[in-house]
Design an enzyme around this catalytic site. Structure first.
Site, short mmCIF file in Angstrom:
data_model
loop_
_atom_site.label_atom_id
_atom_site.label_comp_id
_atom_site.label_asym_id
_atom_site.label_seq_id
_atom_site.Cartn_x
_atom_site.Cartn_y
_atom_site.Cartn_z
N THR A 30 -8.04 10.55 9.37
CA THR A 30 -8.63 9.59 10.31
C THR A 30 -7.81 8.31 10.30
O THR A 30 -6.73 8.25 9.71
CB THR A 30 -10.11 9.34 9.97
OG1 THR A 30 -10.71 8.62 11.06
CG2 THR A 30 -10.30 8.56 8.67
N LYS A 74 0.85 -1.20 0.00
CA LYS A 74 0.00 0.00 0.00
C LYS A 74 0.88 1.24 0.00
O LYS A 74 1.54 1.54 0.99
CB LYS A 74 -0.91 -0.02 1.23
CG LYS A 74 -1.89 -1.19 1.22
CD LYS A 74 -2.70 -1.24 2.49
CE LYS A 74 -1.83 -1.48 3.69
NZ LYS A 74 -2.58 -1.66 4.94
N GLY A 99 -7.88 3.73 10.39
CA GLY A 99 -8.67 2.56 10.01
C GLY A 99 -8.71 2.27 8.52
O GLY A 99 -9.40 1.34 8.10
N THR A 100 -7.97 3.04 7.72
CA THR A 100 -8.01 2.77 6.28
C THR A 100 -7.40 1.40 5.96
O THR A 100 -7.92 0.66 5.13
CB THR A 100 -7.27 3.87 5.48
OG1 THR A 100 -5.97 4.01 6.04
CG2 THR A 100 -7.98 5.19 5.54
N GLY A 101 -6.29 1.08 6.64
CA GLY A 101 -5.63 -0.21 6.39
C GLY A 101 -6.52 -1.37 6.81
O GLY A 101 -6.66 -2.37 6.08
N CYS A 102 -7.14 -1.25 7.97
CA CYS A 102 -8.04 -2.32 8.47
C CYS A 102 -9.19 -2.50 7.50
O CYS A 102 -9.57 -3.63 7.14
CB CYS A 102 -8.63 -1.95 9.83
SG CYS A 102 -7.42 -1.50 11.08
#
Ligand code: PXL
Length: 282
Positions: free
Chosen positions: A218, A180, A220-223
């Protein structure tokens, strides 16, 4: 109506629900899967600020895993924050046993190490267990550039090194990898690269790119991306199709993010969260 695929996330609890098991569960639901959670740790946080975390005991994690395995037909599994070497070892043991029984069960390993706030979510001593035991069990690993560098023990890859880093990762750990590149400096785009194991030609790489969405500060994009990938694999998509669908889903969650004004907050008065249900309202 056919019952939904069952996806299990093995992850930490984010009380603010943008990352971790809560993000995974929302993502699984948005994809029409039935989500299960085995909790590794409880993290006290809001986007950009981790205030404390504690891991569960290895026995309690194993109990969750064994109970869920006995009770549900698993279609796909994702790992997120695994916190400590003891918990990583328990997850490896669980996956090794499951693989012996179900050789084709998709496993997505998101090698969560450091939160976007900068806080460590994985004890340093656990990293070698990822290299030696967990990554070889992965169908697909989803490191960001910093995680890939830590796992490969190399400097942070730049734009021109993405292909060689992805290839080295895939060969070394015997899994497909999605590198990523969202944090590449001076980049207008968020670019990710899929490398399937054993594929040599440049043409066999799959790129996905989207213009960076400004102002969505923010976590949590990876999760969310890895959970969407897991849900895709759980419903039988190929790695390539699940990758492209996961990228589209995350882009939508960023584009339609939620914003609240917080009168007395220290973080500039606005809190931002991904919108996990941007394309699927009841
Ligand atoms: O985004 C990584 C991450 C994973 N898992 C948990 C988290 C976070 C980030 O904050 O809290 C539980």
């Amino acid at each position: 109506m056919a019952p939904p695929p069952v996806c299990l996330t093995i992850a930490g609890s984010d009380c603010s629900s943008g990352a971790g098991a809560q993000a995974d569960l929302k993502t699984f639901s948005a994809f029409g899967s039935y989500g299960l959670t085995a909790i590794t740790a409880v993290v006290s946080e809001i986007p950009g600020l981790v205030t404390a975390w504690e891991s569960v005991s290895p026995a309690l994690l194993t109990s969750q895993l064994d109970t869920l395995k006995g009770g549900f037909p698993l279609s796909a599994i994702k790992t997120g924050m695994l916190a400590t070497p003891e918990l990583v070892a328990r997850v490896c043991q669980f996956l090794e046993e499951l693989r012996a029984q179900f050789p084709l069960l998709p496993v997505v390993v998101d090698p969560v190490m450091i939160a976007s706030s900068g806080d460590r979510l994985l004890v340093e001593e656990a990293v070698s267990l990822y290299r030696e035991r967990l990554l070889p069990l992965a169908t697909v690993a989803t490191p960001n550039l910093a995680e890939a560098a830590a796992l490969l023990e190399c400097p942070l890859p730049g734009r021109d090194e993405l292909v060689s880093a992805a290839r080295t990762f895939s060969r070394k750990f015997h899994c497909a990898v999605i590198l990523k590149g969202g944090h590449l400096p001076q980049s207008e785009d968020a670019t990710d690269l899929l490398h399937l194991p054993g594929e040599e030609e440049l043409d066999d790489l799959v790129w996905a790119s989207h213009p960076r969405i400004p102002g969505v500060d923010t976590h949590g994009t990876g999760c969310t991306f890895a959970a969407a990938l897991t849900a895709g694999l759980g419903r039988g998509s190929s790695v390539e199709d699940a990758f492209l669908a996961a990228k589209r889903y995350l882009t939508g969650a960023l584009e339609h993010s939620h914003r609240w004004q917080i009168p007395d907050s220290s973080g500039g008065g606005t809190i931002v969260a991904l919108n996990h249900f941007h394309s699927r309202l009841v």
